[in-house]
Design a protein around this motif. Sequence first.
Motif, PDB file in Angstrom:
ATOM      1  N   ASP A   7       0.756  -1.229   0.034  1.00  0.00           N
ATOM      2  CA  ASP A   7      -0.012  -0.057  -0.081  1.00  0.00           C
ATOM      3  C   ASP A   7       0.769   1.402   0.037  1.00  0.00           C
ATOM      4  O   ASP A   7       0.400   2.289  -0.897  1.00  0.00           O
ATOM      5  N   TRP A   8       1.941   1.161   0.664  1.00  0.00           N
ATOM      6  CA  TRP A   8       2.985   2.318   0.741  1.00  0.00           C
ATOM      7  C   TRP A   8       3.424   2.671  -0.507  1.00  0.00           C
ATOM      8  O   TRP A   8       3.595   3.878  -1.055  1.00  0.00           O
ATOM      9  N   TRP A   9       4.058   1.561  -1.117  1.00  0.00           N
ATOM     10  CA  TRP A   9       4.676   1.753  -2.337  1.00  0.00           C
ATOM     11  C   TRP A   9       3.660   2.265  -3.580  1.00  0.00           C
ATOM     12  O   TRP A   9       3.945   2.932  -4.443  1.00  0.00           O
ATOM     13  N   GLN A  10       2.335   1.533  -3.615  1.00  0.00           N
ATOM     14  CA  GLN A  10       1.283   2.144  -4.489  1.00  0.00           C
ATOM     15  C   GLN A  10       1.169   3.722  -4.211  1.00  0.00           C
ATOM     16  O   GLN A  10       1.026   4.300  -5.454  1.00  0.00           O
ATOM     17  N   ALA A  11       1.067   4.230  -3.078  1.00  0.00           N
ATOM     18  CA  ALA A  11       1.014   5.694  -2.705  1.00  0.00           C
ATOM     19  C   ALA A  11       2.068   6.337  -3.307  1.00  0.00           C
ATOM     20  O   ALA A  11       2.076   7.476  -3.872  1.00  0.00           O
ATOM     21  N   ALA A  12       3.139   5.935  -2.922  1.00  0.00           N
ATOM     22  CA  ALA A  12       4.529   6.606  -3.377  1.00  0.00           C
ATOM     23  C   ALA A  12       4.764   6.804  -4.911  1.00  0.00           C
ATOM     24  O   ALA A  12       5.388   7.584  -5.258  1.00  0.00           O
ATOM     25  N   THR A  13       4.308   5.710  -5.849  1.00  0.00           N
ATOM     26  CA  THR A  13       4.609   5.770  -7.221  1.00  0.00           C
ATOM     27  C   THR A  13       3.581   6.230  -7.851  1.00  0.00           C
ATOM     28  O   THR A  13       3.525   6.177  -9.274  1.00  0.00           O
ATOM     29  N   THR A  14       2.338   6.477  -7.685  1.00  0.00           N
ATOM     30  CA  THR A  14       1.090   7.079  -8.083  1.00  0.00           C
ATOM     31  C   THR A  14       0.833   8.254  -7.698  1.00  0.00           C
ATOM     32  O   THR A  14       1.097   8.781  -6.674  1.00  0.00           O
ATOM     33  N   ASP A  15      -0.164   9.058  -8.562  1.00  0.00           N
ATOM     34  CA  ASP A  15      -0.635  10.450  -8.181  1.00  0.00           C
ATOM     35  C   ASP A  15       0.638  11.413  -7.981  1.00  0.00           C
ATOM     36  O   ASP A  15       0.855  12.315  -6.902  1.00  0.00           O
ATOM     37  N   VAL A  16       1.727  11.268  -8.307  1.00  0.00           N
ATOM     38  CA  VAL A  16       3.007  12.068  -8.303  1.00  0.00           C
ATOM     39  C   VAL A  16       2.827  13.175  -9.276  1.00  0.00           C
ATOM     40  O   VAL A  16       3.217  13.242 -10.371  1.00  0.00           O
ATOM     41  N   ARG A  17       2.486  14.338  -8.910  1.00  0.00           N
ATOM     42  CA  ARG A  17       2.253  15.577  -9.836  1.00  0.00           C
ATOM     43  C   ARG A  17       3.540  15.796 -10.815  1.00  0.00           C
ATOM     44  O   ARG A  17       4.636  15.920 -10.140  1.00  0.00           O
ATOM     45  N   GLY A  18       2.997  15.796 -12.120  1.00  0.00           N
ATOM     46  CA  GLY A  18       4.136  16.056 -13.090  1.00  0.00           C
ATOM     47  C   GLY A  18       4.657  14.967 -13.743  1.00  0.00           C
ATOM     48  O   GLY A  18       5.478  15.029 -14.818  1.00  0.00           O
ATOM     49  N   MET A  19       4.716  13.785 -13.044  1.00  0.00           N
ATOM     50  CA  MET A  19       5.357  12.630 -13.665  1.00  0.00           C
ATOM     51  C   MET A  19       4.378  12.118 -14.599  1.00  0.00           C
ATOM     52  O   MET A  19       3.109  12.088 -14.485  1.00  0.00           O
ATOM     53  N   SER A  20       4.971  11.688 -15.783  1.00  0.00           N
ATOM     54  CA  SER A  20       4.070  11.172 -16.991  1.00  0.00           C
ATOM     55  C   SER A  20       3.472   9.853 -16.519  1.00  0.00           C
ATOM     56  O   SER A  20       3.876   9.094 -15.897  1.00  0.00           O
TER      57      SER A  20
ATOM     58  N   SER B  86       4.973   1.475 -11.151  1.00  0.00           N
ATOM     59  CA  SER B  86       4.206   1.115 -10.218  1.00  0.00           C
ATOM     60  C   SER B  86       4.319  -0.551 -10.541  1.00  0.00           C
ATOM     61  O   SER B  86       4.322  -1.366  -9.801  1.00  0.00           O
ATOM     62  N   PHE B  87       4.154  -0.945 -12.000  1.00  0.00           N
ATOM     63  CA  PHE B  87       4.391  -2.364 -12.389  1.00  0.00           C
ATOM     64  C   PHE B  87       5.493  -3.058 -11.875  1.00  0.00           C
ATOM     65  O   PHE B  87       5.572  -4.059 -11.355  1.00  0.00           O
ATOM     66  N   ALA B  88       6.862  -2.284 -12.159  1.00  0.00           N
ATOM     67  CA  ALA B  88       8.141  -2.810 -11.571  1.00  0.00           C
ATOM     68  C   ALA B  88       8.243  -3.066 -10.070  1.00  0.00           C
ATOM     69  O   ALA B  88       8.325  -4.101  -9.660  1.00  0.00           O
ATOM     70  N   VAL B  89       7.624  -2.121  -9.456  1.00  0.00           N
ATOM     71  CA  VAL B  89       7.735  -2.299  -7.960  1.00  0.00           C
ATOM     72  C   VAL B  89       6.677  -3.360  -7.614  1.00  0.00           C
ATOM     73  O   VAL B  89       6.967  -4.177  -6.568  1.00  0.00           O
ATOM     74  N   ARG B  90       5.530  -3.242  -8.209  1.00  0.00           N
ATOM     75  CA  ARG B  90       4.780  -4.574  -7.671  1.00  0.00           C
ATOM     76  C   ARG B  90       5.399  -6.012  -8.194  1.00  0.00           C
ATOM     77  O   ARG B  90       5.063  -6.820  -7.243  1.00  0.00           O
ATOM     78  N   GLN B  91       5.899  -6.121  -9.030  1.00  0.00           N
ATOM     79  CA  GLN B  91       6.745  -7.206  -9.727  1.00  0.00           C
ATOM     80  C   GLN B  91       7.767  -7.799  -8.406  1.00  0.00           C
ATOM     81  O   GLN B  91       7.951  -8.720  -7.918  1.00  0.00           O
ATOM     82  N   ALA B  92       8.526  -6.573  -7.980  1.00  0.00           N
ATOM     83  CA  ALA B  92       9.815  -6.790  -7.132  1.00  0.00           C
ATOM     84  C   ALA B  92       8.997  -7.316  -5.749  1.00  0.00           C
ATOM     85  O   ALA B  92       9.396  -8.392  -5.008  1.00  0.00           O
ATOM     86  N   LEU B  93       7.732  -6.634  -5.380  1.00  0.00           N
ATOM     87  CA  LEU B  93       7.348  -6.917  -3.820  1.00  0.00           C
ATOM     88  C   LEU B  93       6.816  -8.472  -3.991  1.00  0.00           C
ATOM     89  O   LEU B  93       6.783  -9.116  -3.021  1.00  0.00           O
ATOM     90  N   ASP B  94       6.331  -9.011  -5.287  1.00  0.00           N
ATOM     91  CA  ASP B  94       5.556 -10.001  -5.287  1.00  0.00           C
ATOM     92  C   ASP B  94       6.684 -11.172  -5.119  1.00  0.00           C
ATOM     93  O   ASP B  94       6.344 -12.366  -4.681  1.00  0.00           O
ATOM     94  N   THR B  95       7.942 -10.995  -5.487  1.00  0.00           N
ATOM     95  CA  THR B  95       8.774 -11.938  -5.171  1.00  0.00           C
ATOM     96  C   THR B  95       9.281 -12.103  -3.698  1.00  0.00           C
ATOM     97  O   THR B  95       9.795 -13.385  -3.646  1.00  0.00           O
TER      98      THR B  95
END
Length: 572
Positions: free
Chosen positions: A111-124, A132-141
Amino acid sequence: MTDATPTADVARAYHDLVDRGVRSLIGQATGGLAPAAFWSAVADWSMHLGTAPGKQMMLAEKALQAPAVVAARALSPTARTPVPTDRRFASELWDTPPFCVLRDSFMLTEDWWQAATTDVRGMSAGNEAALSFAVRQALDTVAPTNFAPLNPEVLARARDTQGASLVQGLMNLLAEAAGTPPGASGGMAPGVDLAATPGKVVARSHLAELIQYSPATETVHPEPILIVPAWIMKYYIMDLSAHNSMVRWLVGQGHTVFMVSWRNPGAEDRDLGMRDYLEQGPRMALDAIGAITGAQRIHAAGYCLGGTLLAIQAAAMARARDDRLASMTLLAAQVDFSEPGELSLFVSEAQVALLEDLMWQRGYLDGAQMAGAFTMLRSNDLVWSRLIHETMMGERMAQTDLMVWNADTTRMPYRMHSEYLRALFLENRLAHGKYRIDDKTLSLTNLELPIFAVGTERDHVAPWPSVYRIHHLTDADVTFVLTSGGHNAGIISEPGHRHRHYRMATTPHAARYQDHDAWAATAPVRDGSWWEGWSGWLKDRSAPRGAPPPMGRAAAGYDVLGDAPGTYVFQK
């Protein structure tokens, strides 16, 4: 001066050769993933998060609150967990300490990493999705479910079986390493239990075989059906087992069915492009069908990228005023790639350039790499869940026809794969009216034939809102279906399949446009298989039934070349 130019060209070619070789090695080391794309996303995120002190404060507060949340949950097991439910932790065994502590710590970290990597103003948006996908894959391992000593379900099964489950799991792992996955079935192969609908190969090009299926009724509709599958997998997803074969079902409804079976190309086919696939696939098939059956009108259907190729062919025919198509059916197929779903994570300039260099050396993209990309999109289901059940709990997952098909991968020529990635995914030329074939620009607005389009509710390859965009790209009457299931299982949804439903509604070309949400809110929900709705739609656009056509027509140059499923389907 005249000698300098050739020398400069040779030097430039040599430098390009060196660069391609290095990038090819990088691609092999990373499994075809471009490191530059990932680090670009990290840099974008770091710079914009670094200038967002409010966001940083929020993340710090979440991090400080997490231990208290975990402790409260552990001390009061009946307390409601404040984090979303994850089916990996569905068992009640995870509700007892210390396993609830592991579970809640992991889920709060997610949940923390989801919040950290989404809704970052100015980020494409693209970089946000990729990170977000890369972090999710890393956490799943590192999920606690993946480690036997930390997984209460694995421990409970080992206790109940007195350790036999762990022994069987080890045996399953050794079998996997030896190339014989658990549950593999030697009888489930094309021509045996799969792709077994009777038929004949009646035409063949270098890239495709054309299969004509034997009639199953005394009379048939005079308009044949041509099915164009995606070239990235074998055709027999449309002809799986007898109970769920779309081909067998259509033949039983009184239709004459033809199927394109794509070749599995090799390094010698590196220079074959999209035009070659068009010429040796749909165009070859339409000419053969007309000559064999004498039909003036043909229903055509395309699945996934086969539907995209069919739409290109239909637009080219409309431009040439060729009216042989009675209708066009698009099955989970996109013609607008502005929202290509999670596959967009693997399609960027950096990613495409790396794939091009990887293919340049081999002459093709290995099917295993494409399968790996799809596996990553559903890693919890296809990797970690299998790891837990087969190698930790000693269970054997039953092999299904869809699993066999999914493992039967194909390659893609260097030029063709590069062309469709750039022209369709990166530049979206077909939707923008800029796609060119035979040195002429195509426009989907020239399409006026009836269109039947199917999207699936849980499609991670061709999201249904993207498939729905066919409504505002053509001047045709569009009957749209939204069915339950995903990209594969939603299409292979035979009558009698339990818990299936679909929405279906027709939008005349003169009607006012409504977006996909408005359409879904008004389209009636029907129980059962969308195949039945499609069958009625086809019958309404077909002439009365008569005698079946011959199987091939030697007089027209289309001899029977062999029995279905042909030879190309067996190429590995």
